[in-house]
Write a protein that holds these residues in place. Sequence first.
Motif, short mmCIF file in Angstrom:
data_model
loop_
_atom_site.label_atom_id
_atom_site.label_comp_id
_atom_site.label_asym_id
_atom_site.label_seq_id
_atom_site.Cartn_x
_atom_site.Cartn_y
_atom_site.Cartn_z
N SER A 142 0.84 -1.19 0.00
CA SER A 142 0.00 0.00 0.00
C SER A 142 0.88 1.25 0.00
O SER A 142 1.98 1.25 0.56
CB SER A 142 -0.92 -0.01 1.22
N VAL A 143 0.42 2.29 -0.66
CA VAL A 143 1.19 3.53 -0.77
C VAL A 143 0.95 4.39 0.47
O VAL A 143 -0.18 4.54 0.93
CB VAL A 143 0.78 4.32 -2.04
N ILE A 144 2.05 4.92 1.00
CA ILE A 144 1.96 5.82 2.14
C ILE A 144 2.43 7.19 1.67
O ILE A 144 3.49 7.31 1.05
CB ILE A 144 2.85 5.34 3.31
N THR A 145 1.66 8.22 1.96
CA THR A 145 2.03 9.59 1.65
C THR A 145 2.14 10.35 2.96
O THR A 145 1.23 10.27 3.80
CB THR A 145 0.99 10.26 0.73
N LEU A 146 3.25 11.06 3.14
CA LEU A 146 3.50 11.77 4.39
C LEU A 146 3.90 13.21 4.13
O LEU A 146 4.61 13.50 3.16
CB LEU A 146 4.65 11.10 5.17
N THR A 147 3.48 14.12 5.01
CA THR A 147 4.00 15.48 5.00
C THR A 147 5.45 15.38 5.43
O THR A 147 5.79 14.61 6.34
CB THR A 147 3.23 16.36 5.99
#
Length: 194
Positions: A142-147
């Motif tokens: 699964s793709v994780i997007t973080l600031t």
Amino acid sequence: MNVQTAYLVCIVGGITLLLVSVLFGALGDFLDFADFDLPSIDIGDCDIDVLPVSMKSLCLAATVFGSVSMLLMGRPMAFRHAIAGVCAYVGAFIVQNVTGFLKNHQSEADSMESICSRSYVVNVSIPDKGYGSVASLEKDRSVITLTAKSYDGSAILAGTKVDVVSITENVAIVIRRHASQRDAADAAKEEEKV
């Protein structure tokens, strides 16, 4: 015990077990103890379980069987049970496959360690002493997007591969990934796959 009482026991028992599982999350594990790896049909990214045998599916099937049988009380018993059985199977089939799909597609990143161990790329440029965004690169997870912000406060352009050093106040602290680090990490990943 007459037939109506048996149907009522199916309805009440199935509903009670499902409600208890919702109210007490700990029983959720108990209600999944009957998940078996039975033959399934693979369609693309989905596995379709033909025989729904999880405890949740069986509770739903009992409830549906009892309910439909009660509704059809004026009909012959064979007809009543055939219709109730088909309805119970369809309901259990839907529950089994929807919950299975959701479990297979839930996020795999459940700890800070697993989040930080992934490879990331900057997808929104990080300005000097500012914030941007990074996204994980692995295609099979699964793709994780973080600031994100850079460790030293310098700007990092979009498309740059980075490593997450830590996560502070829900912001990923990142550093640029050097070529030697990238080669070593990629080689280690290839060895894991083999």
